[in-house]
Design a protein around this motif. Sequence first.
Motif, PDB file in Angstrom:
ATOM      1  N   GLY A   1      73.805  20.345  19.230  1.00  0.00           N
ATOM      2  CA  GLY A   1      74.197  19.740  20.506  1.00  0.00           C
ATOM      3  C   GLY A   1      73.866  18.259  20.547  1.00  0.00           C
ATOM      4  O   GLY A   1      74.661  17.438  21.029  1.00  0.00           O
ATOM      5  N   LYS A   2      72.694  17.910  20.022  1.00  0.00           N
ATOM      6  CA  LYS A   2      72.293  16.497  19.989  1.00  0.00           C
ATOM      7  C   LYS A   2      73.208  15.695  19.071  1.00  0.00           C
ATOM      8  O   LYS A   2      73.640  14.593  19.416  1.00  0.00           O
ATOM      9  CB  LYS A   2      70.841  16.369  19.533  1.00  0.00           C
ATOM     10  CG  LYS A   2      69.839  16.829  20.560  1.00  0.00           C
ATOM     11  CD  LYS A   2      68.414  16.714  20.042  1.00  0.00           C
ATOM     12  CE  LYS A   2      67.422  17.234  21.067  1.00  0.00           C
ATOM     13  NZ  LYS A   2      66.039  17.168  20.555  1.00  0.00           N
ATOM     14  N   VAL A   3      73.494  16.275  17.901  1.00  0.00           N
ATOM     15  CA  VAL A   3      74.384  15.591  16.955  1.00  0.00           C
ATOM     16  C   VAL A   3      75.776  15.442  17.563  1.00  0.00           C
ATOM     17  O   VAL A   3      76.393  14.372  17.475  1.00  0.00           O
ATOM     18  CB  VAL A   3      74.442  16.350  15.608  1.00  0.00           C
ATOM     19  CG1 VAL A   3      75.559  15.815  14.720  1.00  0.00           C
ATOM     20  CG2 VAL A   3      73.104  16.254  14.898  1.00  0.00           C
ATOM     21  N   ALA A   4      76.277  16.491  18.194  1.00  0.00           N
ATOM     22  CA  ALA A   4      77.599  16.430  18.821  1.00  0.00           C
ATOM     23  C   ALA A   4      77.626  15.354  19.905  1.00  0.00           C
ATOM     24  O   ALA A   4      78.606  14.606  20.024  1.00  0.00           O
ATOM     25  CB  ALA A   4      77.976  17.784  19.412  1.00  0.00           C
ATOM     26  N   GLY A   5      76.547  15.269  20.667  1.00  0.00           N
ATOM     27  CA  GLY A   5      76.469  14.241  21.708  1.00  0.00           C
ATOM     28  C   GLY A   5      76.501  12.842  21.128  1.00  0.00           C
ATOM     29  O   GLY A   5      77.195  11.949  21.650  1.00  0.00           O
ATOM     30  N   GLU A   6      75.751  12.637  20.048  1.00  0.00           N
ATOM     31  CA  GLU A   6      75.740  11.316  19.400  1.00  0.00           C
ATOM     32  C   GLU A   6      77.110  10.987  18.815  1.00  0.00           C
ATOM     33  O   GLU A   6      77.594   9.850  18.949  1.00  0.00           O
ATOM     34  CB  GLU A   6      74.683  11.283  18.305  1.00  0.00           C
ATOM     35  CG  GLU A   6      73.258  11.245  18.826  1.00  0.00           C
ATOM     36  CD  GLU A   6      72.234  11.206  17.709  1.00  0.00           C
ATOM     37  OE1 GLU A   6      72.534  10.667  16.623  1.00  0.00           O
ATOM     38  OE2 GLU A   6      71.123  11.726  17.935  1.00  0.00           O
ATOM     39  N   LEU A   7      77.735  11.972  18.169  1.00  0.00           N
ATOM     40  CA  LEU A   7      79.066  11.742  17.588  1.00  0.00           C
ATOM     41  C   LEU A   7      80.083  11.424  18.677  1.00  0.00           C
ATOM     42  O   LEU A   7      80.943  10.537  18.516  1.00  0.00           O
ATOM     43  CB  LEU A   7      79.513  12.951  16.773  1.00  0.00           C
ATOM     44  CG  LEU A   7      78.725  13.214  15.490  1.00  0.00           C
ATOM     45  CD1 LEU A   7      79.131  14.543  14.886  1.00  0.00           C
ATOM     46  CD2 LEU A   7      78.906  12.077  14.503  1.00  0.00           C
ATOM     47  N   GLU A   8      79.999  12.150  19.783  1.00  0.00           N
ATOM     48  CA  GLU A   8      80.925  11.898  20.896  1.00  0.00           C
ATOM     49  C   GLU A   8      80.723  10.496  21.447  1.00  0.00           C
ATOM     50  O   GLU A   8      81.692   9.776  21.730  1.00  0.00           O
ATOM     51  CB  GLU A   8      80.694  12.938  21.994  1.00  0.00           C
ATOM     52  CG  GLU A   8      81.719  12.879  23.100  1.00  0.00           C
ATOM     53  CD  GLU A   8      81.566  14.015  24.088  1.00  0.00           C
ATOM     54  OE1 GLU A   8      81.766  13.754  25.283  1.00  0.00           O
ATOM     55  OE2 GLU A   8      81.266  15.145  23.670  1.00  0.00           O
ATOM     56  N   GLU A   9      79.481  10.094  21.572  1.00  0.00           N
ATOM     57  CA  GLU A   9      79.192   8.734  22.069  1.00  0.00           C
ATOM     58  C   GLU A   9      79.731   7.683  21.102  1.00  0.00           C
ATOM     59  O   GLU A   9      80.356   6.705  21.527  1.00  0.00           O
ATOM     60  CB  GLU A   9      77.676   8.577  22.225  1.00  0.00           C
ATOM     61  CG  GLU A   9      77.250   7.264  22.861  1.00  0.00           C
ATOM     62  CD  GLU A   9      75.743   7.184  23.031  1.00  0.00           C
ATOM     63  OE1 GLU A   9      75.197   6.106  22.771  1.00  0.00           O
ATOM     64  OE2 GLU A   9      75.127   8.197  23.411  1.00  0.00           O
ATOM     65  N   ASN A  10      79.517   7.899  19.799  1.00  0.00           N
ATOM     66  CA  ASN A  10      80.025   6.957  18.791  1.00  0.00           C
ATOM     67  C   ASN A  10      81.546   6.878  18.826  1.00  0.00           C
ATOM     68  O   ASN A  10      82.123   5.783  18.747  1.00  0.00           O
ATOM     69  CB  ASN A  10      79.568   7.379  17.387  1.00  0.00           C
ATOM     70  CG  ASN A  10      78.084   7.204  17.176  1.00  0.00           C
ATOM     71  OD1 ASN A  10      77.403   6.526  17.943  1.00  0.00           O
ATOM     72  ND2 ASN A  10      77.563   7.830  16.136  1.00  0.00           N
ATOM     73  N   GLN A  11      82.205   8.039  18.942  1.00  0.00           N
ATOM     74  CA  GLN A  11      83.671   8.046  18.989  1.00  0.00           C
ATOM     75  C   GLN A  11      84.184   7.381  20.264  1.00  0.00           C
ATOM     76  O   GLN A  11      85.209   6.690  20.241  1.00  0.00           O
ATOM     77  CB  GLN A  11      84.199   9.476  18.878  1.00  0.00           C
ATOM     78  CG  GLN A  11      84.132  10.043  17.491  1.00  0.00           C
ATOM     79  CD  GLN A  11      85.059   9.296  16.538  1.00  0.00           C
ATOM     80  OE1 GLN A  11      86.280   9.321  16.685  1.00  0.00           O
ATOM     81  NE2 GLN A  11      84.485   8.615  15.566  1.00  0.00           N
TER      82      GLN A  11
END
Length: 100
Positions: free
Chosen positions: A67-77
Amino acid sequence: MSPRVTTILAAAILTLGAAACTEAEQDRAEVHAEAAGDKAQDAAAQAGEVIEAGAMKAAQAVETGAGKVAGELEENQSEAAAEGRPGAIDPATDQRVPAH
């Protein structure tokens, strides 16, 4: 009673006594074996619960980490899409930024 009959009777009594003793020992051994089997079953069940609890904790940790990784990836995208970087996907619209 003849000595031979007496000997045969004594041997029969000893044999029956030995058999009874052996049967009693077998009964005790069976009781002990059943108790040991019950203890082994309880220990196995407890070990299974410990393993399952550990697996649950590991799955929760993976889920939290993902979930944390997905959140970071979403923010980066989101940032990349806002900057117009080709290939980025805007998470709000699910639209890819086209290549120039």
